[in-house]
Design a protein around this motif. Structure first.
Motif: not given
Length: 295
Positions: A249-258
């Protein structure tokens, strides 16, 4: 004592105003005031303190209000049960949900339920898991969607586990972590965090993971809504941790696997007592039979 009088008392208690209560109940104020005064004479006690500035419950009113609500709920439940016996689902359905529920497409489920059961009044309340559990336990909410740490199970209610999933780190565009494939909690601990309030289920799962990793972090911003959390992250004020399935739902924010990520379980819960016809119908829409075997 009449149910309509109880409705008037509840309306005044909720609005703290006789005029607004009368508008809510679709009666003229004089009629509402007359019925409440008549009830007070019957009870032999004043239910409200009235001044030019405010209306508030007396101690007698505080004692009367919960019983009045229970009586109104029981009357509505009785009408709903009779209608259900004739094959019609009606009454009210109060649903609670955490803001980050992902196991069920809740808006779509509500739309489908509404199309099938147009006589049911649906209400939705968003909140923290621990508050939703208490409301279902007390009977003021029919069903609720929760997110809890792996080692926590909701108590005093019946329920079903819906899904399990890990959290991911959410960072601002251009953040040094944005291009990394994965990271561990030791690296994240160097960053200021945006997170849910301390003690909430949404926060506990992350706090426990950092504690297990033997590192401490700084939570600089505590917020209750994930959209506000995302706004703070976009400004580079901190990083966050949110369910992997929710961050779509937040496609503009990068995400990083932990690598050593916190995890949670999504639950659907309902009362340990016999659910209302509307609640049972909603659970059925989700493929759940509200029988003791499911508790």
């Amino acid at each position: 004592m009449e149910l309509q009088q109880m409705r008037y008392v509840v309306a005044v208690a909720e609005t703290s105003n006789f005029t607004r209560a009368a508008e809510q109940c679709l009666v003229v104020q004089s009629a509402l005031s007359h019925q409440i005064a008549r009830l007070e004479r019957e009870l032999g006690a004043k239910l409200f303190e009235r001044t030019s500035r405010r209306v508030r419950l007396t101690p007698a009113g505080e004692a009367f209000l919960p019983a009045a609500r229970q009586a109104l709920d029981a009357a509505e439940r009785a009408r709903a049960e009779v209608a259900a016996a004739a094959g019609e689902i009606r009454g009210s359905l109060t649903i609670g949900a955490i803001p980050t529920v992902t196991a069920v497409d809740l808006p779509a489920a509500l739309k489908q339920f509404h199309l099938r059961h147009r006589q049911v009044r649906i209400s939705l309340r968003s909140g923290a898991s621990e508050d939703l559990i208490e409301r279902v336990r007390q009977g003021t909410m029919d069903v609720a969607f929760l997110g809890l740490p792996l080692d926590v199970r909701p108590k005093g209610v019946r329920g079903r586990e819906l899904a399990r999933g890990e959290l991911v780190a959410v960072v601002s565009p251009g953040h040094p972590l944005a291009d990394m494939e994965d990271v561990d909690l030791h690296r994240l601990a160097d960053e200021p965090f945006v997170d849910f309030p301390a003690g909430s289920a949404g926060r506990v799962q992350s706090d426990e993971a950092f504690a297990a990793a033997g590192v401490r972090r700084e939570v600089a911003f505590e917020v209750s809504a994930p959209d506000f959390m995302a706004r703070l992250i976009r400004q580079g004020l901190g990083i966050g941790m949110l369910p992997a399935r929710f961050v779509s739902n937040l496609p503009d924010l990068p995400t990083v696997r932990v690598r050593d990520a916190p995890a949670r379980i999504e639950h659907l819960i309902w009362s340990r007592f016999q659910p209302s016809p509307a609640a049972a119908a909603f659970l059925s829409e989700l493929g759940i039979s509200a029988t003791p075997a499911d508790g």
